[in-house]
Design an enzyme around this catalytic site. Structure first.
Site, short mmCIF file in Angstrom:
data_model
loop_
_atom_site.label_atom_id
_atom_site.label_comp_id
_atom_site.label_asym_id
_atom_site.label_seq_id
_atom_site.Cartn_x
_atom_site.Cartn_y
_atom_site.Cartn_z
N GLY A 35 0.75 -1.25 -0.03
CA GLY A 35 -0.02 -0.03 0.01
C GLY A 35 0.81 1.22 0.03
N GLU A 129 -3.10 -6.65 1.42
CA GLU A 129 -2.43 -6.95 2.66
C GLU A 129 -2.94 -6.46 3.85
OE1 GLU A 129 2.27 -7.64 1.49
OE2 GLU A 129 1.68 -5.61 1.79
N GLY A 193 6.35 -9.59 -15.69
CA GLY A 193 7.74 -9.30 -15.32
C GLY A 193 8.64 -8.54 -16.34
N GLY A 196 6.98 -7.63 -20.09
CA GLY A 196 5.73 -6.70 -20.05
C GLY A 196 4.18 -7.09 -19.59
N ASP A 224 4.06 -2.84 -7.55
CA ASP A 224 3.60 -1.69 -6.76
C ASP A 224 3.41 -0.47 -7.69
OD1 ASP A 224 2.91 -3.59 -4.96
OD2 ASP A 224 4.84 -2.92 -3.77
N ALA A 254 11.80 0.75 -11.48
CA ALA A 254 11.97 0.58 -10.05
C ALA A 254 12.71 -0.76 -9.55
CB ALA A 254 10.35 0.30 -9.51
#
Ligand code: RIB
Length: 274
Positions: A35, A129, A193, A196, A224, A254
């Site tokens: 989150g 979560e 992954g 794409g 995320d 990222a």
């Protein structure tokens, strides 16, 4: 709305097999939680973001919130639980960037629907979560773009799948949910992954995009970032191919630094990727 964790992240020479001990790791501590990662990713990509979640009344909470605070995410609606500990994730990261993650949810599991004071917002992003009942209640109350990242895969109310404008799953989660995803009348985006992502609507493949080639160091938080970037691109009315391309580029960016939140890219870092 979602989890806030402190990630205890060990770089290992290889991921351990069941029952095996791998030594020689280097340990680092990073703010994380799906989150919180999605909130900060959206913020770094240019959105005004309010985070809804629950932490403990402990020192780990301040560590876990440090980059959200520094990044300008609005935190006034967070709940501090008096007895539960801040969520902790134990992460092992291999040289390839792949990881194993174990989460002790602590205070994340205490976020009740009655705690959630929803702001006016164009979009709400959730993951799994925090309690499924809280997500179901809030999804029914929210009337903007509702995006849910079904991670980690677990039971979720059919009403949530029906309400979702966008569902994001990786290929393992897509297989886990199987036909249940058909309850969603909106978009279902499956990520693969470095290969794409593909966008489906009403069972039809509508768009796909390749991920740019980068040197992956740590994939923690890539999904995320993808979810946050996709949400922003859809709010900007990008066509599906362009929205997927932007999200794949953000997710790839990222992976190029260690840690979940330190690696979340700025808009400029995403825009330079092909
Ligand atoms: O998606 C990555 C995140 O999963 C980590 O930051 C960890 O906290 C777990 O929630």
């Amino acid at each position: 709305m979602g989890s806030i964790n402190l990630d205890l992240s060990a770089s290992v020479s290889r991921l351990p097999a069941p029952g095996e001990t791998v030594t020689g790791a280097t340990l680092e501590r990073f703010p994380g939680g799906k989150g919180a990662n999605q909130a900060l990713a959206a913020r770094r990509l240019g959105a005004d973001v309010t985070m809804i979640g629950c932490v403990g009344a402990d020192a780990a909470a301040e560590e876990a919130l440090a980059l959200l605070r520094a990044g300008g995410v609005e935190l006034s609606r967070l709940i501090t639980h008096e007895t539960a500990a801040t969520g902790i994730a134990l992460i092992a990261v291999a040289p390839s960037g792949e990881n194993h993650i174990v989460v002790a949810p602590g205070a994340n599991a205490k976020l009740e629907a009655s705690d959630v004071d929803l702001p006016n917002a164009d979009a709400l992003i959730c993951q799994l979560e925090i309690p499924a009942a809280t997500i179901a209640d809030v999804a029914a109350r929210f009337d903007g773009l509702f995006v849910i990242n079904l991670a980690p895969a677990r039971e979720v109310a059919e009403s949530v799948l029906k309400r979702a404008d966008v569902i994001v799953v990786n290929e393992v989660e897509a297989e886990w949910y199987g036909d249940k995803l058909a309850a969603c009348a909106g978009m279902i985006v499956t990520t693969y992954g470095k290969d794409g992502a593909v966008l489906f609507k009403a069972g039809e493949r509508v768009a796909s995009a390749k991920a740019p080639v980068v040197e992956a160091i740590d994939t923690t938080g890539a999904g995320d970032t993808f979810t946050a970037a996709l949400t922003i691109a859809l709010l900007e009315n990008k066509i599906p191919e362009d929205a997927l391309r932007f999200a794949c580029a953000a997710g790839a960016a990222a992976t190029t630094k260690r840690g979940a939140q330190p690696s979340l890219p700025s808009r400029d870092e995403v825009d330079v990727l092909p």
